[in-house]
Design a protein around this motif. Structure first.
Motif, short mmCIF file in Angstrom:
data_model
loop_
_atom_site.label_atom_id
_atom_site.label_comp_id
_atom_site.label_asym_id
_atom_site.label_seq_id
_atom_site.Cartn_x
_atom_site.Cartn_y
_atom_site.Cartn_z
N LYS A 447 0.55 -1.14 0.23
CA LYS A 447 0.38 -0.11 0.22
C LYS A 447 1.14 1.47 0.16
N SER A 451 1.10 4.67 -2.59
CA SER A 451 0.76 5.74 -2.64
C SER A 451 1.33 6.48 -3.36
N VAL A 462 -3.81 5.13 5.24
CA VAL A 462 -2.96 4.16 4.56
C VAL A 462 -2.32 3.30 5.60
N GLU A 465 -6.04 1.88 6.72
CA GLU A 465 -7.14 1.02 5.82
C GLU A 465 -6.12 -0.56 6.34
#
Length: 517
Positions: A447, A451, A462, A465
């Motif tokens: 992730k 970004s 992030v 998440e």
RNA sequence: GGCGCGUUGGUCAAUCGGCUAAGACGCCUCCCUUUCACGGAGGAAUGACGGGUUCGACUCCCGUACGUGCUACCA
């Protein structure tokens, strides 16, 4: 007979002039800096002049480079003299070695007046006297009791004396201490101090090589330089009666400065005055700046190089023996000048406390802006930081400054911003490590790598998440992430750190850590 | 040994005869902070000892103890 000098008011019509008169013999000690500081603050407070005079009469103790070093220290501290060898005023020269010719005439004057005499004693003769006349209760000294047995102009015949002088026989001039007098003077810090002249020895005024001792030199120089207030360490108190008499005998009594004998700075543990050795032994500086002895090449660390800000150093020193009476402890130089008063200087010695000194420095680091800290930090990081990293230095300083007590601690607190940690505290991660957290970090790395926005807020989003998707607790992941990025359990907010080191490096550190587990 | 100077918590210190003796550093506890630090709240810890003077003494006086400095042709 009772003799006393009147106390003159502190503020008189004369312009205040003070002096710091160090011997150029080595590093500038804490106590020395504090003496300079009190001189400086007093002079500025009263709108007076502050003079630096180098007392280099003793050639056997002279150390080359020491005078320049003293100037460097004063420059660093920001307490520069108004008159000095480098910046002469109207009362030069400012080195006693260059004033050598001045002193003999006054010593001779004293001999003519009967207040001093020539002495031809050898070292052996003096030793013999000390041995022969000492008793259980008294150390033998050259005084009214013994001078009648020695080779001097009081015991020699006129012919012998003339011969000896004509042959340039080595001799000194000694003060002739009066008998049965009580000398009283008023010290600005201690009040009335008194001495019995019978207990003071006939100090040498002019040495055999023609140079004055401290006793003659201070009096002559203070007079000629129109010094109004004289500050010196307490160790000088016992010789004050000699100086008092000299001012009187030379006919300058009305010009005599007011004396202030400053308390000593003592070692933190045990007893005695603070010495360089105590610093070596207990791990703190004693000198203002690094000093390398040119003879032994021995290096001694200074407060400057240890990472003190000069303002902090000065502030700390001002409070060691003086107190404003207010609760305030942090004073700028101008505030010190405004509030300083000799009446509030302590009588007793103060033990030096390095922890408190570091606390002052910590306070100053907090209140110093980041751009200035960037400059101050240069000597500590010049060999560590790449020029490309320089731009983010100010930001990093802002992030870590609150945990610095010394500038030199910066690198250990912030190196991970610039270089990947050499070792990481694997054990700290393993405590929370399992298949789930491993999967989480794999996901997190993916992730992060994907970004587009990269600042601490978006990084945290992030992160949140990923936590939700992996179904683990945030608390299980925060510490491991920190350790992966920093190497250990310390440092500022982890997302701010990630922001600074950038996407690529953040992902790389996570992946590297995973591979190690 | 002699002489000088000093003595409030572990350290720096306020107090100038009314004290239930400030404050800071350090230490401890808690809060804040999913780290460390910062910050916040709290805590433990002090008048060297003995005599005076005084209505009253940490404050003034004397003595003792202890500490420290000096006791060089060094500063």
């Amino acid at each position: 007979m009772y003799y006393s000098l009147p106390l003159r008011p502190l503020m008189n019509h004369k312009k205040v002039r003070v002096r710091f008169a160090p011997s150029p013999t080595g590093g500038l000690h804490l106590g020395g800096v504090r003496t300079v500081l009190y001189n400086y603050l007093f002079a500025r407070h009263h709108g007076g002049d502050f003079v630096l005079r180098i007392e280099d009469t003793d050639q056997s103790r002279f150390v080359s480079g020491a005078e320049e070093y003293i100037m460097q220290c004063l420059t660093w501290c920001g307490i520069l003299p108004d008159e000095s060898p480098a910046n002469p005023g109207l009362y030069g020269p400012y080195r006693q070695s260059e004033r050598k010719a001045l002193y003999a005439q006054y010593a001779l004057q004293l001999v003519e007046q009967g207040n001093a005499y020539f002495a031809f004693d050898t070292t052996e003769g003096l030793e013999a006297m000390r041995e022969n006349y000492k008793t259980e209760h008294h150390n033998a000294q050259y005084d009214a009791r013994t001078r009648g047995f020695m080779r001097n102009s009081l015991t020699l015949s006129k012919e012998e004396l003339t011969d000896l002088l004509a042959c340039n026989t080595p001799h000194v001039i000694r003060i002739k201490m009066p008998v049965d007098q009580t000398l009283v003077f008023t010290d600005m810090i201690r009040g009335k101090v008194s001495f019995d002249t019978n207990l003071v020895d006939d100090k040498v005024l002019l040495k055999a090589d023609g140079t004055p001792t401290y006793h003659l030199a201070v009096v002559v120089d203070d007079y000629l330089m129109k010094i109004t207030h004289a500050f010196r360490g307490e160790e000088w108190l016992p010789s004050a009666p000699v100086h008092l008499l000299l001012w009187q005998y030379l006919g300058w009594e009305s010009e005599m400065p007011q004396w202030a004998h400053l308390p000593l700075i003592l070692k933190p543990d045990g007893n005695g005055k603070l010495s360089k050795r105590d610093g070596d032994r207990l791990g703190f500086p004693v000198f203002a700046m690094d000093w390398t002895d040119p003879r032994s090449n021995e290096q001694t660390i200074g407060f400057c190089e240890r990472g003190f800000l000069p303002e902090a150093f000065i502030n700390m020193l001002a409070m060691l023996g003086w107190n404003s009476g207010m609760e305030q402890e942090i004073f700028s130089k101008d505030e010190l000048i405004q509030h300083f008063s000799i009446a509030r200087v302590h009588k007793g010695g103060a033990k030096f406390d390095y922890e408190k000194a570091k606390w002052y420095n910590h306070q100053y680091i907090q209140q110093t802006d980041n751009t200035r800290l960037v400059d101050l930090l240069q000597p500590f990081i010049a060999d560590k930081i790449l020029p490309t990293d320089a731009c983010k230095l100010a930001t990093v300083i802002g992030l870590v400054k609150e945990r610095l007590h010394l500038l030199g601690e910066f690198w250990e607190q912030a190196s991970f911003f610039f270089i990947r940690p050499e070792t990481i505290d694997i054990a700290a991660i393993q405590a929370k490590w399992n298949e789930n957290t491993k999967q989480f970090f794999v996901l997190l790395a993916q992730k992060f790598a994907a970004s587009t926005d990269w600042n601490h807020d978006t990084i945290e989003l992030v992160f949140n998440e990923a936590v939700a998707e992996a179904g683990i607790k945030k608390g299980e992941a925060m510490l491991p992430l920190r350790v992966m990025l920093v190497g250990g359990k310390f440092g500022p907010g982890v997302f701010a750190i990630a922001e600074q080191i950038g996407i690529t490096e953040t992902v790389a550190r996570i992946e590297q850590a995973i591979s190690l587990l």
